[in-house]
Write a protein that holds these residues in place. Sequence first.
Motif, PDB file in Angstrom:
ATOM      1  N   LEU A 172       2.605  -2.092  -6.331  1.00 59.87           N
ATOM      2  CA  LEU A 172       2.122  -0.976  -5.528  1.00 59.87           C
ATOM      3  C   LEU A 172       0.659  -0.700  -5.828  1.00 59.87           C
ATOM      4  CD1 LEU A 172       5.160   1.458  -5.915  1.00 59.87           C
ATOM      5  CD2 LEU A 172       4.670  -0.069  -3.993  1.00 59.87           C
ATOM      6  N   ILE A 173      -0.127  -0.540  -4.779  1.00 59.73           N
ATOM      7  CA  ILE A 173      -1.532  -0.170  -4.927  1.00 59.73           C
ATOM      8  C   ILE A 173      -1.864   0.912  -3.907  1.00 59.73           C
ATOM      9  CG2 ILE A 173      -2.304  -2.384  -5.861  1.00 59.73           C
ATOM     10  CD1 ILE A 173      -3.274  -3.138  -3.061  1.00 59.73           C
ATOM     11  N   THR A 174      -2.814   1.765  -4.249  1.00 60.78           N
ATOM     12  CA  THR A 174      -3.224   2.822  -3.330  1.00 60.78           C
ATOM     13  C   THR A 174      -4.200   2.269  -2.299  1.00 60.78           C
ATOM     14  OG1 THR A 174      -5.094   3.492  -4.711  1.00 60.78           O
ATOM     15  CG2 THR A 174      -2.963   4.532  -5.169  1.00 60.78           C
ATOM     16  N   THR A 175      -4.475   3.083  -1.291  1.00 59.53           N
ATOM     17  CA  THR A 175      -5.433   2.676  -0.257  1.00 59.53           C
ATOM     18  C   THR A 175      -6.790   2.358  -0.857  1.00 59.53           C
ATOM     19  OG1 THR A 175      -4.287   4.101   1.343  1.00 59.53           O
ATOM     20  CG2 THR A 175      -6.511   3.392   1.908  1.00 59.53           C
ATOM     21  N   LYS A 176      -7.227   3.172  -1.824  1.00 63.66           N
ATOM     22  CA  LYS A 176      -8.532   2.953  -2.458  1.00 63.66           C
ATOM     23  C   LYS A 176      -8.555   1.670  -3.292  1.00 63.66           C
ATOM     24  CE  LYS A 176      -9.958   7.803  -2.674  1.00 63.66           C
ATOM     25  NZ  LYS A 176     -10.342   8.942  -3.556  1.00 63.66           N
ATOM     26  N   GLU A 177      -7.401   1.262  -3.774  1.00 65.03           N
ATOM     27  CA  GLU A 177      -7.341   0.055  -4.604  1.00 65.03           C
ATOM     28  C   GLU A 177      -7.218  -1.220  -3.776  1.00 65.03           C
ATOM     29  OE1 GLU A 177      -5.020   1.943  -8.499  1.00 65.03           O
ATOM     30  OE2 GLU A 177      -3.868   1.228  -6.763  1.00 65.03           O
ATOM     31  N   ALA A 178      -6.946  -1.084  -2.489  1.00 66.66           N
ATOM     32  CA  ALA A 178      -6.652  -2.249  -1.650  1.00 66.66           C
ATOM     33  C   ALA A 178      -7.833  -3.223  -1.572  1.00 66.66           C
ATOM     34  CB  ALA A 178      -6.246  -1.795  -0.252  1.00 66.66           C
ATOM     35  N   ILE A 214       0.855  -1.182   0.000  1.00 65.64           N
ATOM     36  CA  ILE A 214       0.000   0.000   0.000  1.00 65.64           C
ATOM     37  C   ILE A 214       0.894   1.237   0.000  1.00 65.64           C
ATOM     38  CG2 ILE A 214      -1.930   1.160   1.108  1.00 65.64           C
ATOM     39  CD1 ILE A 214      -2.465  -1.762   0.262  1.00 65.64           C
ATOM     40  N   TYR A 215       0.646   2.155  -0.911  1.00 64.83           N
ATOM     41  CA  TYR A 215       1.498   3.338  -1.016  1.00 64.83           C
ATOM     42  C   TYR A 215       0.669   4.555  -1.403  1.00 64.83           C
ATOM     43  CZ  TYR A 215       1.598   4.104  -6.132  1.00 64.83           C
ATOM     44  OH  TYR A 215       1.275   4.439  -7.427  1.00 64.83           O
ATOM     45  N   LYS A 216       1.302   5.712  -1.324  1.00 64.50           N
ATOM     46  CA  LYS A 216       0.679   6.958  -1.764  1.00 64.50           C
ATOM     47  C   LYS A 216       1.245   7.314  -3.130  1.00 64.50           C
ATOM     48  CE  LYS A 216      -0.207  11.754  -0.366  1.00 64.50           C
ATOM     49  NZ  LYS A 216       0.040  12.802   0.667  1.00 64.50           N
ATOM     50  N   ARG A 217       0.358   7.451  -4.116  1.00 64.10           N
ATOM     51  CA  ARG A 217       0.791   7.710  -5.487  1.00 64.10           C
ATOM     52  C   ARG A 217       1.594   8.999  -5.580  1.00 64.10           C
ATOM     53  NH1 ARG A 217      -3.814   7.030  -7.824  1.00 64.10           N
ATOM     54  NH2 ARG A 217      -3.447   4.993  -8.763  1.00 64.10           N
ATOM     55  N   LEU A 218       2.704   8.972  -6.345  1.00 64.79           N
ATOM     56  CA  LEU A 218       3.533  10.152  -6.542  1.00 64.79           C
ATOM     57  C   LEU A 218       2.846  11.146  -7.457  1.00 64.79           C
ATOM     58  CD1 LEU A 218       7.046   8.490  -7.044  1.00 64.79           C
ATOM     59  CD2 LEU A 218       5.998   9.303  -4.930  1.00 64.79           C
ATOM     60  N   ALA A 219       3.085  12.430  -7.215  1.00 63.37           N
ATOM     61  CA  ALA A 219       2.436  13.476  -8.016  1.00 63.37           C
ATOM     62  C   ALA A 219       2.887  13.424  -9.472  1.00 63.37           C
ATOM     63  CB  ALA A 219       2.742  14.846  -7.417  1.00 63.37           C
ATOM     64  N   ASN A 220       4.159  13.097  -9.698  1.00 63.40           N
ATOM     65  CA  ASN A 220       4.669  12.994 -11.062  1.00 63.40           C
ATOM     66  C   ASN A 220       4.410  11.572 -11.581  1.00 63.40           C
ATOM     67  OD1 ASN A 220       6.495  12.480 -13.317  1.00 63.40           O
ATOM     68  ND2 ASN A 220       7.484  14.414 -12.793  1.00 63.40           N
ATOM     69  N   PRO A 221       3.547  11.402 -12.591  1.00 66.39           N
ATOM     70  CA  PRO A 221       3.184  10.054 -13.044  1.00 66.39           C
ATOM     71  C   PRO A 221       4.350   9.273 -13.631  1.00 66.39           C
ATOM     72  CG  PRO A 221       2.375  11.718 -14.587  1.00 66.39           C
ATOM     73  CD  PRO A 221       2.880  12.450 -13.383  1.00 66.39           C
ATOM     74  N   TYR A 222       5.344   9.961 -14.153  1.00 67.98           N
ATOM     75  CA  TYR A 222       6.495   9.279 -14.759  1.00 67.98           C
ATOM     76  C   TYR A 222       7.397   8.663 -13.688  1.00 67.98           C
ATOM     77  CZ  TYR A 222       4.707  11.941 -18.664  1.00 67.98           C
ATOM     78  OH  TYR A 222       3.859  12.472 -19.615  1.00 67.98           O
ATOM     79  N   PHE A 223       7.621   9.394 -12.599  1.00 67.11           N
ATOM     80  CA  PHE A 223       8.375   8.828 -11.481  1.00 67.11           C
ATOM     81  C   PHE A 223       7.551   7.749 -10.783  1.00 67.11           C
ATOM     82  CE2 PHE A 223      10.828  12.848 -11.775  1.00 67.11           C
ATOM     83  CZ  PHE A 223      12.105  12.290 -11.860  1.00 67.11           C
ATOM     84  N   ASP A 224       6.235   7.925 -10.768  1.00 65.28           N
ATOM     85  CA  ASP A 224       5.354   6.929 -10.175  1.00 65.28           C
ATOM     86  C   ASP A 224       5.497   5.595 -10.918  1.00 65.28           C
ATOM     87  OD1 ASP A 224       3.081   6.605  -8.164  1.00 65.28           O
ATOM     88  OD2 ASP A 224       2.149   5.824  -9.991  1.00 65.28           O
ATOM     89  N   ARG A 225       5.526   5.658 -12.241  1.00 63.66           N
ATOM     90  CA  ARG A 225       5.702   4.435 -13.039  1.00 63.66           C
ATOM     91  C   ARG A 225       7.073   3.818 -12.819  1.00 63.66           C
ATOM     92  NH1 ARG A 225       3.549   7.382 -18.409  1.00 63.66           N
ATOM     93  NH2 ARG A 225       1.417   7.782 -17.695  1.00 63.66           N
ATOM     94  N   LEU A 226       8.084   4.673 -12.640  1.00 60.16           N
ATOM     95  CA  LEU A 226       9.432   4.173 -12.383  1.00 60.16           C
ATOM     96  C   LEU A 226       9.465   3.369 -11.092  1.00 60.16           C
ATOM     97  CD1 LEU A 226      12.504   4.057 -12.877  1.00 60.16           C
ATOM     98  CD2 LEU A 226      12.675   6.262 -11.681  1.00 60.16           C
ATOM     99  N   VAL A 227       8.870   3.915 -10.043  1.00 62.82           N
ATOM    100  CA  VAL A 227       8.837   3.218  -8.756  1.00 62.82           C
ATOM    101  C   VAL A 227       8.097   1.888  -8.893  1.00 62.82           C
ATOM    102  CG1 VAL A 227       7.964   3.321  -6.391  1.00 62.82           C
ATOM    103  CG2 VAL A 227       9.017   5.342  -7.402  1.00 62.82           C
ATOM    104  N   LYS A 228       7.011   1.877  -9.643  1.00 64.96           N
ATOM    105  CA  LYS A 228       6.247   0.643  -9.846  1.00 64.96           C
ATOM    106  C   LYS A 228       7.059  -0.393 -10.620  1.00 64.96           C
ATOM    107  CE  LYS A 228       1.512   2.386  -9.583  1.00 64.96           C
ATOM    108  NZ  LYS A 228       0.229   2.588 -10.308  1.00 64.96           N
ATOM    109  N   ARG A 229       7.837   0.062 -11.609  1.00 60.54           N
ATOM    110  CA  ARG A 229       8.670  -0.862 -12.393  1.00 60.54           C
ATOM    111  C   ARG A 229       9.744  -1.500 -11.517  1.00 60.54           C
ATOM    112  NH1 ARG A 229       8.726   3.198 -16.384  1.00 60.54           N
ATOM    113  NH2 ARG A 229      10.927   3.666 -15.964  1.00 60.54           N
ATOM    114  N   ILE A 230      10.330  -0.712 -10.631  1.00 58.04           N
ATOM    115  CA  ILE A 230      11.359  -1.237  -9.729  1.00 58.04           C
ATOM    116  C   ILE A 230      10.763  -2.326  -8.836  1.00 58.04           C
ATOM    117  CG2 ILE A 230      12.882  -0.685  -7.795  1.00 58.04           C
ATOM    118  CD1 ILE A 230      13.191   2.134  -9.046  1.00 58.04           C
ATOM    119  N   ARG A 231       9.590  -2.059  -8.291  1.00 54.59           N
ATOM    120  CA  ARG A 231       8.924  -3.029  -7.425  1.00 54.59           C
ATOM    121  C   ARG A 231       8.567  -4.299  -8.196  1.00 54.59           C
ATOM    122  NH1 ARG A 231       8.606  -2.661  -1.775  1.00 54.59           N
ATOM    123  NH2 ARG A 231       8.709  -0.477  -1.209  1.00 54.59           N
TER     124      ARG A 231
END
Length: 326
Positions: free
Chosen positions: A193-199, A169-186
């Motif tokens: 990675l999923i948000t609280t609403k997606e849990a 569970i994580y808080k989505r990053l404001a910059n969608p490109y860095f957000d995708r980078l973090v998701k790719r690493i995971r």
Amino acid sequence: MVTKLRLYIPTFVYEIKSIFAATKLRFIVQFLAYILVYPFLWLISILPFPILYFFSDLLYFIVYGLIGYRKKVVKSNLELVFPEKSEAEIKTIMKGFYHHLCDMILETIKSMTISKNEMRKRMRFENIEVMQTIAEEGQSIALMCGHYGSWEWLMIMQEHFTNHKGYVIYKRLANPYFDRLVKRIRAKYDSYLITTKEAVPTISLAKTKGEHIIGGFAADQSPKANKAYHWNSFMGINVPMYTGAEMLSKKFNLAVVFCGVKKIKRGYYSTHFQLITKEPSTLPNYQITDKFMELVENQIKEDPQYYLWTHKRWKHKDRIPTKMTK
């Protein structure tokens, strides 16, 4: 009426166009920020660890010595929860914390290119059989940890659980490109990675498909006071507490396990697992949350420099809403 509509419609259309233009501009700026910063992050990530920590020491000098990033918040937090400590002791903890924080920042960047073998050497799991036993019994797991030690490198753990899909569970990053980078690493470590609403929908869908999951929750930070269901003492201060992990464990019958991370030396960590319960629905409300926070508190008291002190964890202290005291 017709005249008013004629005046209103062009204004409305203009406002819509302005919104779209602003949105497009924001994405362009975010993309430019990404393509400018990404090469530097990648270059840092391929550095050998000795050089990486050399840059960490430089970052410490900037963050702590020059900028003084959130020093007031850190000092205030430490003085609040450790009133018995002298000013010299508080300063020692602060310096240790900022050194660790800078190491964490560089280690997180290193996650972009670090090999699995290297990460295995640096993040050890002392009693992973606690988790494996539960997994072999076919139960999904809520893994709860605090913002202590290193929570980023825990993702290597997922390779031990091929029959359980990993979610954090994580808080989505404001910059969608860095957000995708973090998701790719995971995703490299089969952790998603999923948000609280997606849990809830994600875990519900997995249950419908007969899939098992391990859900990661770093649940020790402060929720909004007016949205908190539960307050209790944390480090001797009455504060609101996140109860989402407990709610989900009861809703989906997830075994609850605490994950405690200990820093052995620079760049090396060990992890210890402690079962809280396999039957969450049998426990009174908030007992799981309270036990988790007690375990986090024990970690902090043992070695406080490795906790995330820059967060305003005690900003709502002793402000329980009137409706909850009745």
